[in-house]
Design an enzyme around this catalytic site. Sequence first.
Site: not given
Length: 485
Positions: A410-412
């Site tokens: 999730f782009c984290n």
Amino acid sequence: MNSKPNFDQKISFGLQNIELENQQFVRNYPDYLSTNSIDQLREADYSILDRQGHVYLDFTGSGLYGESQILTHADLLRNQVFGNPHSTNPTSANMNHLVESTRKTVLDFFHADEEEYVCIFTQNASGALKLIGESYPFSERSKFLLTYDNHNSVNGIREFARKRSASIVYIPMTTPEMRIDEFELTSQLSQLDPNVNNLFAYPAQSNFSGVQHALGWIKSAQEQGWDVLLDAAAFLPTNSLDLSVFHPDFVVLSFYKLFGYPTGVGALIAKRSQLTKLTRPWFAGGTITVASVQGDRHYLHTGPEGFEDGTLNFLNLPAIEIGLRQIKRIGYPTIHLRIETLTKWLLVKLIELKHENGNKLIQVYGPTEMIMRGGTISMNFFDVNGHFIDHGIIEDHANRENISIRTGCFCNPGDGEVALGISKNDLNTCFSMKPRLEYKDLRSCIDGKSTGAVRISIGLVSNFSDVYKFVELASKFVNKSLSEL
Ligand SMILES: Cc1ncc(COP(=O)(O)O)c(C=O)c1O
């Protein structure tokens, strides 16, 4: 002959049918009933979900729009003529008026004093973050302080900081709650050179774990000389932000996350006093008062226009007012209560699911209580023998049942690495393998560990049936071994 058992056979493992579970849910969380204006709204304005049998559990990915929002917007476009707002002609003036009223509506929505804040329209939250990154006066003795828990679009600012030789400091997280190490935060906040510019960036809510980080950090950081950048992208869909109480220097958001439509518009809400500190690396159409070729001069607008490159996504801007009205119509307290009760039920049920041999089915990453957390839950599934079930398998099964979830990291990456126990050494080994890594290389290098998770997130029009269907799907993995999937 296929030796695999029929995966879709109805297996309940402690989960009763939806009617019984719903009754019990309402008994345990009677306040939920006071949120029934959301059910009415769903029936009237989001009926496509149930007509098409969608179970939408990716509100952190994007909010959903109601039919009335697009009809109202279409009506506006059908009944007026709008020109490029960079002129003073009648169609331009028409548009200009709406652009400025949208700015005002956005500031009002956040109780932001117009004397204190400006609203700069951007393409999305990432666009707003890039504006800060490229314009912030990092210098050699500056610090860019940020939390492990951040979206990549905040992490990316470190490249601007690095180019200007600023130091980049990450504050780690504690497990299993996935909250920021407050001791380390306090210590880092006290270590700065107050004669240069220093930026502290964190998300109000994690897009990975749903953790909500304290808004009180804003004031304490500012009192010590930091400028504070609050990433509110994952927080605002279900939580109000009052900028007359909290005063971050910069706030970024994407409007589609709040109300689904339109995409392509975000905002940087910035303190007026900080705009003068930001130095734009270039100029573009729309951003200048005067630019000359022969005179080799340009002067930037001093207000929000100085940050809005080229022509705004102007026809979509009126849809922002319409969307904000949609949120106001229901009200944050109602939205919040619904998210809280449904998430609580989900957490209890997901953690309860166990294989018959006692092994856990699901590991939730982050808090399992509703204190300082939102409606985003990330997890991994384990088979009966305790092996990771690849998140892609869960997604395949969800897809087949028309359940929209999100998988991956999730782009984290900071949260992902901590949740999955991937160490700096693990990563250094992988990064030294080849000059360039694709995601699949990382997955094969991080042996025996998952490199991603399954994320579900509820939002404005989620109901009991949505969350029930996910738990029902999850329960089908009980007692399964990898070879059966
Ligand atoms: C916390 C957070 N920050 C920033 C972003 C980036 O938003 P966008 O992709 O709309 O620019 C996201 C997107 O998911 C997010 O969740």
